[in-house]
Design a protein around this motif. Structure first.
Motif, PDB file in Angstrom:
ATOM      1  N   ASP A  83      25.090 -50.779 -12.992  1.00  0.00           N
ATOM      2  CA  ASP A  83      23.926 -50.160 -12.352  1.00  0.00           C
ATOM      3  C   ASP A  83      23.011 -51.278 -11.862  1.00  0.00           C
ATOM      4  O   ASP A  83      22.719 -52.224 -12.595  1.00  0.00           O
ATOM      5  N   ARG A  84      22.535 -51.108 -10.629  1.00  0.00           N
ATOM      6  CA  ARG A  84      21.703 -52.191 -10.081  1.00  0.00           C
ATOM      7  C   ARG A  84      20.274 -52.141 -10.626  1.00  0.00           C
ATOM      8  O   ARG A  84      19.530 -53.102 -10.521  1.00  0.00           O
ATOM      9  N   GLY A  85      19.909 -51.037 -11.219  1.00  0.00           N
ATOM     10  CA  GLY A  85      18.566 -50.926 -11.786  1.00  0.00           C
ATOM     11  C   GLY A  85      18.504 -51.516 -13.185  1.00  0.00           C
ATOM     12  O   GLY A  85      19.524 -51.901 -13.755  1.00  0.00           O
ATOM     13  N   LEU A 140      32.285 -43.387  -8.141  1.00  0.00           N
ATOM     14  CA  LEU A 140      31.013 -43.668  -7.471  1.00  0.00           C
ATOM     15  C   LEU A 140      30.003 -42.593  -7.844  1.00  0.00           C
ATOM     16  O   LEU A 140      30.217 -41.419  -7.563  1.00  0.00           O
ATOM     17  N   SER A 141      28.918 -43.015  -8.483  1.00  0.00           N
ATOM     18  CA  SER A 141      27.818 -42.083  -8.772  1.00  0.00           C
ATOM     19  C   SER A 141      26.499 -42.766  -8.411  1.00  0.00           C
ATOM     20  O   SER A 141      25.610 -42.927  -9.258  1.00  0.00           O
ATOM     21  N   PRO A 142      26.383 -43.183  -7.147  1.00  0.00           N
ATOM     22  CA  PRO A 142      25.221 -44.006  -6.766  1.00  0.00           C
ATOM     23  C   PRO A 142      23.975 -43.205  -6.413  1.00  0.00           C
ATOM     24  O   PRO A 142      22.947 -43.790  -6.066  1.00  0.00           O
ATOM     25  N   PRO A 172      22.083 -39.002   0.771  1.00  0.00           N
ATOM     26  CA  PRO A 172      23.125 -39.501  -0.137  1.00  0.00           C
ATOM     27  C   PRO A 172      23.335 -41.002   0.050  1.00  0.00           C
ATOM     28  O   PRO A 172      23.336 -41.485   1.178  1.00  0.00           O
ATOM     29  N   GLU A 173      23.504 -41.691  -1.048  1.00  0.00           N
ATOM     30  CA  GLU A 173      23.696 -43.148  -1.022  1.00  0.00           C
ATOM     31  C   GLU A 173      25.179 -43.414  -0.732  1.00  0.00           C
ATOM     32  O   GLU A 173      26.016 -43.319  -1.626  1.00  0.00           O
ATOM     33  N   THR A 174      25.486 -43.702   0.519  1.00  0.00           N
ATOM     34  CA  THR A 174      26.903 -43.811   0.906  1.00  0.00           C
ATOM     35  C   THR A 174      27.257 -45.177   1.475  1.00  0.00           C
ATOM     36  O   THR A 174      28.343 -45.345   2.040  1.00  0.00           O
ATOM     37  N   LEU A 215      20.938 -32.186  -7.432  1.00  0.00           N
ATOM     38  CA  LEU A 215      20.481 -31.590  -8.688  1.00  0.00           C
ATOM     39  C   LEU A 215      21.239 -32.193  -9.862  1.00  0.00           C
ATOM     40  O   LEU A 215      22.426 -32.527  -9.749  1.00  0.00           O
ATOM     41  N   ALA A 216      20.529 -32.270 -10.988  1.00  0.00           N
ATOM     42  CA  ALA A 216      21.098 -32.941 -12.157  1.00  0.00           C
ATOM     43  C   ALA A 216      22.271 -32.181 -12.780  1.00  0.00           C
ATOM     44  O   ALA A 216      23.230 -32.805 -13.254  1.00  0.00           O
ATOM     45  N   GLY A 217      22.195 -30.848 -12.786  1.00  0.00           N
ATOM     46  CA  GLY A 217      23.264 -30.067 -13.426  1.00  0.00           C
ATOM     47  C   GLY A 217      24.620 -30.325 -12.786  1.00  0.00           C
ATOM     48  O   GLY A 217      25.585 -30.714 -13.462  1.00  0.00           O
TER      49      GLY A 217
HETATM   50  P1  FAD Z   1      21.356 -40.954 -10.125  1.00  0.00           P
HETATM   51  O1  FAD Z   1      21.058 -40.240 -11.380  1.00  0.00           O
HETATM   52  O2  FAD Z   1      20.242 -41.149  -9.171  1.00  0.00           O
HETATM   53  O3  FAD Z   1      21.975 -42.359 -10.484  1.00  0.00           O
HETATM   54  C1  FAD Z   1      22.378 -43.248  -9.503  1.00  0.00           C
HETATM   55  C2  FAD Z   1      22.343 -44.662 -10.062  1.00  0.00           C
HETATM   56  O4  FAD Z   1      23.219 -45.454  -9.288  1.00  0.00           O
HETATM   57  C3  FAD Z   1      20.981 -45.328  -9.961  1.00  0.00           C
HETATM   58  O5  FAD Z   1      20.552 -45.793 -11.228  1.00  0.00           O
HETATM   59  C4  FAD Z   1      21.197 -46.497  -9.025  1.00  0.00           C
HETATM   60  O6  FAD Z   1      20.476 -47.652  -9.429  1.00  0.00           O
HETATM   61  C5  FAD Z   1      22.685 -46.756  -9.168  1.00  0.00           C
HETATM   62  N1  FAD Z   1      23.318 -47.373  -8.007  1.00  0.00           N
HETATM   63  C6  FAD Z   1      23.302 -46.950  -6.725  1.00  0.00           C
HETATM   64  N2  FAD Z   1      24.059 -47.761  -5.952  1.00  0.00           N
HETATM   65  C7  FAD Z   1      24.547 -48.721  -6.755  1.00  0.00           C
HETATM   66  C8  FAD Z   1      25.387 -49.838  -6.543  1.00  0.00           C
HETATM   67  N3  FAD Z   1      25.869 -50.113  -5.352  1.00  0.00           N
HETATM   68  N4  FAD Z   1      25.694 -50.600  -7.594  1.00  0.00           N
HETATM   69  C9  FAD Z   1      25.219 -50.322  -8.832  1.00  0.00           C
HETATM   70  N5  FAD Z   1      24.412 -49.282  -9.075  1.00  0.00           N
HETATM   71  C10 FAD Z   1      24.091 -48.486  -8.067  1.00  0.00           C
HETATM   72  N6  FAD Z   1      17.344 -32.413 -10.699  1.00  0.00           N
HETATM   73  C11 FAD Z   1      17.278 -31.236 -11.361  1.00  0.00           C
HETATM   74  O7  FAD Z   1      18.304 -30.539 -11.438  1.00  0.00           O
HETATM   75  N7  FAD Z   1      16.133 -30.813 -11.949  1.00  0.00           N
HETATM   76  C12 FAD Z   1      14.991 -31.552 -11.908  1.00  0.00           C
HETATM   77  O8  FAD Z   1      13.952 -31.155 -12.481  1.00  0.00           O
HETATM   78  C13 FAD Z   1      15.008 -32.763 -11.204  1.00  0.00           C
HETATM   79  N8  FAD Z   1      13.899 -33.527 -11.100  1.00  0.00           N
HETATM   80  C14 FAD Z   1      13.957 -34.711 -10.436  1.00  0.00           C
HETATM   81  C15 FAD Z   1      12.803 -35.472 -10.353  1.00  0.00           C
HETATM   82  C16 FAD Z   1      12.830 -36.678  -9.692  1.00  0.00           C
HETATM   83  C17 FAD Z   1      11.583 -37.476  -9.561  1.00  0.00           C
HETATM   84  C18 FAD Z   1      14.043 -37.162  -9.131  1.00  0.00           C
HETATM   85  C19 FAD Z   1      14.088 -38.479  -8.441  1.00  0.00           C
HETATM   86  C20 FAD Z   1      15.191 -36.417  -9.216  1.00  0.00           C
HETATM   87  C21 FAD Z   1      15.155 -35.176  -9.864  1.00  0.00           C
HETATM   88  N9  FAD Z   1      16.294 -34.379  -9.955  1.00  0.00           N
HETATM   89  C22 FAD Z   1      16.231 -33.175 -10.610  1.00  0.00           C
HETATM   90  C23 FAD Z   1      17.558 -34.772  -9.309  1.00  0.00           C
HETATM   91  C24 FAD Z   1      18.488 -35.429 -10.286  1.00  0.00           C
HETATM   92  O9  FAD Z   1      17.813 -36.435 -10.966  1.00  0.00           O
HETATM   93  C25 FAD Z   1      19.680 -35.992  -9.526  1.00  0.00           C
HETATM   94  O10 FAD Z   1      20.319 -34.922  -8.881  1.00  0.00           O
HETATM   95  C26 FAD Z   1      20.669 -36.687 -10.420  1.00  0.00           C
HETATM   96  O11 FAD Z   1      20.059 -37.738 -11.115  1.00  0.00           O
HETATM   97  C27 FAD Z   1      21.834 -37.256  -9.579  1.00  0.00           C
HETATM   98  O12 FAD Z   1      22.690 -37.970 -10.380  1.00  0.00           O
HETATM   99  P2  FAD Z   1      23.576 -39.166  -9.770  1.00  0.00           P
HETATM  100  O13 FAD Z   1      24.389 -39.684 -10.889  1.00  0.00           O
HETATM  101  O14 FAD Z   1      24.216 -38.700  -8.542  1.00  0.00           O
HETATM  102  O15 FAD Z   1      22.510 -40.244  -9.314  1.00  0.00           O
END
Ligand code: FAD
Length: 545
Positions: free
Chosen positions: A36-38, A114-116, A247-249, A300-302
């Motif tokens: 994770d880059r963060g 990929l889950s970026p 979307p981060e693509t 969405l997180a779910g």
């Molecule tokens: P993320 O959880 O965003 O994780 C992606 C990670 O990938 C990040 O940490 C990033 O640093 C890393 N990354 C990206 N590219 C690279 C790379 N090239 N190399 C290494 N690391 C990389 N959803 C709900 O259902 N209910 C809510 O109440 C809700 N509230 C939210 C509130 C906020 C403020 C935000 C921002 C989002 C909210 N969401 C909510 C949405 C939910 O958080 C996302 O849908 C979910 O986190 C997506 O999961 P993900 O794994 O796709 O991405």
């Protein structure tokens, strides 16, 4: 013996972390690395606005798992501050950059996930890179926002965008005592919902001190001394952008993976991208909408978490498949909640697909539990269903209590292809402080099913014909307090004895407060040979239009 699978996961938050932990539960031998880059993994994005507002005071509570925990409990190697900058599909390697040291190295995979995530939209407008203008996606974002508010002793905030992140930020900035202006480029906030269903929300935001500027598009931010000026006229100390996400693509595109029409990574039901060794999950992918039969983006997180589990299953050789989405979501604003599942009327109008040639809607405004038990609160519900099958297409709800339960039940039914006839029969918890023996959801089913069986012709306020005969069956005092233009008032209890006052040659459009008395009236009138129909949801719905 087979050599252990080498699995690399890009992104260690919602989808990535779920995938990593599940994979370990299924495959004790796999070599799992998460980059994770963060600076953090497995943090609660959804809690970020509440941390800004001090509702979640301790930043550490947002951290659900640390790299150390992943190592100790799951034997998973989690590398933060490490960005995957390239995928070499032929060689099955990735180039990883250590963002602290600046060094790069190659790592090999058998499966890559990929889950970026998604990145906040930041349009190319003047001033969006000025200090004091923020997006909200990560813990460092919240640190900066909190730091800026403290440093500038901020008193005024402008939030651009009335989606759920913008709204939650607006609420939380109010919690900090800031004067908040919310600008939204269209006529309603929460554009994922039908306009009339957010009318009470607009009033609620204003009641809670948020100045709503609808039909106002963000065009610029400029610096003026220590202040920021938005759109050349609104002075503020801080600007929050909640303009949506993309979307981060970057990685996927550079690697030549297929993208869908909406710009997300294209995946099959097993979450495999166009390269079977690379799976993709979460906000970065396009998902299939079960109702509209289209591929959509849904941040969405779910779904992200469930897709993470499915990707892990698939890598471990199991035959799991993602069912698709229906967009079940909720947003809490002060003490109000708005929630939805499935299609909205807007989306149905746009898409005459998925065999949905015709649909109907019902509105109802029940108490969340029996009225005789203290504390009953009004809910506003809108149910959409297909005609003539009765298949449930969507539900939207707004209220202070029990909103999630109502929408969740309907969501589960939708996923199983349920109909309004199922909703009539659905068996729900009941004691006076929790619901009603005939729950609001049963009522939604009764109204819709009555309509489909031909017992209750329906119409709607926005579908009344020119010169319609409108019959108000509420009591005199209710009628005097406000009524539809041109409506004739015959209270329900007098209707049987005053039928001669009604025209036989015209449709009667009947309403009451919420729909119940109008239903009784319509049944009575139909059996006396009148052409009567119920204006669904009554006078309360009229106020939302
Ligand atoms: P993320 O959880 O965003 O994780 C992606 C990670 O990938 C990040 O940490 C990033 O640093 C890393 N990354 C990206 N590219 C690279 C790379 N090239 N190399 C290494 N690391 C990389 N959803 C709900 O259902 N209910 C809510 O109440 C809700 N509230 C939210 C509130 C906020 C403020 C935000 C921002 C989002 C909210 N969401 C909510 C949405 C939910 O958080 C996302 O849908 C979910 O986190 C997506 O999961 P993900 O794994 O796709 O991405």
């Amino acid at each position: 013996m087979q050599s252990p699978k080498k699995v690399i996961i890009v992104g260690g938050v919602a989808g990535g972390a779920s995938c990593a932990a599940r994979l370990r539960r299924l495959d004790e031998q796999a070599i799992i690395t998460v980059y994770d880059r963060g600076p953090f993994v497995s943090f609660a994005n959804c809690g970020l606005p509440y941390h800004v507002g001090g509702v979640i005071p301790d930043e550490a509570s947002l951290l659900l798992a640390s790299p150390q925990l992943f190592h100790d409990r799951f034997c998973i190697d989690v590398q933060v501050h490490h960005e995957v900058v390239a995928i070499h599909r032929e060689a099955k390697t990735v180039t990883v950059k250590n963002l602290l040291s600046g060094e790069s190295f190659e790592d090999r995979y058998d499966s890559l996930v990929l889950s970026p995530g998604a990145s906040p939209l930041k349009p190319d407008l003047p001033g969006l890179d000025l200090p004091g203008v923020f997006t909200v996606r990560s813990i460092p974002d919240t640190q900066q926002i909190r730091g800026w508010i403290a440093k500038t002793n901020a008193k005024h905030a402008i939030v651009a965008g009335g989606g759920f992140i913008g709204l939650e930020m607006a609420e939380n900035l109010r919690h900090l005592g800031l004067e908040v202006i919310l600008i939204q480029n269209g006529p309603q906030v929460m554009i994922s919902m039908d306009a009339e269903m957010v009318t009470p929300l607009h009033a609620h935001l204003i009641k809670n001190g948020i100045q709503l500027k609808l039909n106002t598009t963000l065009s610029s931010v400029a610096q003026h001394g220590e202040k920021l000026i938005v759109n050349g006229e609104l002075e503020t100390d801080i600007v929050i952008l909640g303009l949506g996400v993309r979307p981060e693509t970057t990685l996927a595109k550079a690697a030549g993976l297929r993208l869908g029409k909406r710009g997300g990574i294209s995946v099959d039901k097993q979450m495999r991208s166009s390269d079977p060794a690379i799976l993709a999950i979460g906000d970065a992918v396009e998902v299939h909408d079960l109702i509209t039969d289209t591929d959509i983006l849904l941040a969405l997180a779910g779904p992200a978490n469930r897709q993470g589990r499915i990707a892990a299953d698939v890598i471990a050789g199991r035959d799991s498949a993602f069912r698709g989405v229906q967009g079940t979501a909720i947003c809490g604003l002060f003490d109000l909640a708005v929630a939805q599942t499935g299609a909205t009327e807007k989306s149905l109008k746009r898409l005459k697909r998925a065999g949905i040639s015709d649909y109907e809607k019902v509105y109802l405004h029940p108490k969340h539990h029996v009225g005789y038990y203290p504390g009953a609160q009004t809910l506003h519900l809108k149910l959409l269903f297909a005609k003539p099958s009765g298949r449930i297409l969507g539900m939207q709800a707004l209220g202070t209590v029990d909103v999630a339960r109502k929408v969740d039940v309907v969501s589960a039914l939708i996923q199983k292809g349920g109909t309004v006839f199922d909703l009539e029969e659905v068996e729900l918890c009941y004691a006076p402080q929790f619901g009603a023996a005939k729950d609001a959801l049963n009522y939604a089913g009764f109204i819709a099913a009555n309509h489909l069986r031909g017992d209750l012709p329906l119409t709607h306020w926005n579908a009344l014909p020119e010169g319609a005969f409108i019959l108000d069956v509420r009591d005199d005092d209710e009628f005097s307090a406000g009524h539809a233009e041109g409506a004739v008032n015959i209270p329900l209890n007098q209707l049987r004895s005053r039928l001669s006052e009604l025209p036989q040659d015209q449709s009667l459009h009947v309403y009451c407060g919420v729909g119940q008395r109008a239903y009784y009236a319509v049944r009575l009138l139909l059996q006396h040979g009148f052409d009567a129909r119920d204006i669904c949801g009554g006078w309360i719905t009229a106020g939302m239009m």
